[in-house]
Design an enzyme around this catalytic site. Sequence first.
Site, PDB file in Angstrom:
ATOM      1  N   SER A  17       0.836  -1.200   0.000  1.00  0.00           N
ATOM      2  CA  SER A  17       0.000   0.000   0.000  1.00  0.00           C
ATOM      3  C   SER A  17       0.875   1.256   0.000  1.00  0.00           C
ATOM      4  O   SER A  17       1.797   1.362  -0.800  1.00  0.00           O
ATOM      5  CB  SER A  17      -0.970  -0.042   1.194  1.00  0.00           C
ATOM      6  OG  SER A  17      -1.890   1.011   1.131  1.00  0.00           O
ATOM      7  N   HIS A  18       0.597   2.196   0.900  1.00  0.00           N
ATOM      8  CA  HIS A  18       1.300   3.478   0.900  1.00  0.00           C
ATOM      9  C   HIS A  18       2.603   3.427   1.695  1.00  0.00           C
ATOM     10  O   HIS A  18       3.261   4.459   1.879  1.00  0.00           O
ATOM     11  CB  HIS A  18       0.394   4.560   1.490  1.00  0.00           C
ATOM     12  CG  HIS A  18       0.005   4.289   2.912  1.00  0.00           C
ATOM     13  ND1 HIS A  18      -0.913   3.327   3.253  1.00  0.00           N
ATOM     14  CD2 HIS A  18       0.412   4.844   4.078  1.00  0.00           C
ATOM     15  CE1 HIS A  18      -1.055   3.313   4.564  1.00  0.00           C
ATOM     16  NE2 HIS A  18      -0.253   4.219   5.095  1.00  0.00           N
TER      17      HIS A  18
END
Length: 372
Positions: free
Chosen positions: A147-148
Amino acid sequence: MSVHELAGKPAPRSLLANIPRLVTAYYAYKPDVSDPTQRVAFGTSGHRGSSLKNSFNEEHILAVSQALCDYRKSKKIDGPLFVGMDTHALSEPAFVSSLEVLSANGVTVMYQKGLRYTPTPVISHAILTYNRVKKKGLADGVVITPSHNPPEDGGFKYNPPEGGPADPETTRTIEEKANQIIAQGLKGVKRTPFEKAFKADSTREYDYILPYVEDLKNVIDTEVIAKEGLKIGADPLGGSAVDFFDLIADRYDLNLDVVNHVVDPTFSFMTLDHDGRIRMDCSSPYAMARLIELKDNFDIAFGNDTDADRHGIVTKSVGLLNPNHYLSVAVDYLFQNRPGWRRDAAIGKTLVSTSMIERVAASLGRRLSEVP
């Protein structure tokens, strides 16, 4: 929360990830499953970690992939597995490791042609559209992404035939089996060399992009947006959405500019997050500083995290919108402007989503479904 002195500033070269060392560690380091920090541990449907910390290494992915094959077999899931990866440096090595196991277990793997990148929502879309008219031979999916998270991290998450994130019971089953496999020295892993696996009939190139882009017209009134002539900015933040926006703009005649097409595993173009680390968090005004600086160039702009299941919206008036405010307004609008939606359709929210959504649900007379 203290804010780092370099938050919102360009990342200095001294803070960039050493990519050769990161990839070397993926293959060279061996996890010790007696150490809780080095075990397979599923969070939100996936395992995340860093090869430099012995928490995301080849043995983890070999074991998770075999555990997934065993799980699919136990649940009689025998359709294709839609596999996508993002632009983190560890995603491609993890794809290679996973394919070697999936192929050896006879799993049909669908990957983005050209070995390009696939957002999480696009994998969900592929699963749902494939399964829509089927009762057996159902498909599921894997997204290789942290993800981030920072450039040093890797991630591997599973989406069952329902299309969304796997539930805790499913992830617990896969997690426990994977750690057992590692503890036994990978003896239970079936594996074939990558070159053979990649050329196998069961490994198939697939275009995720065009079907997803073409289907957007069925959920968004793109003609209204085009007629308004809104000037739109998009920043993939170096992530998996990078191949999508230009095609969306062309297909629907939108005045949309991609402000950054660069894919760089160090993410050197990012500004530092609140703690002085590189993090592709589109809800952070520090990580989104470059797009916020461009706010007056567009009527509206947005950025995505690396696997594109989050978005941050930038406007001329306030810069980066509060995501909870936007979500509440979006729920209120959509449930009043989607006549095709069933009357008993619920409003879904997670435990960490704003309680404003509960108030919107009450005002609309809709049932609220809260999930972990």
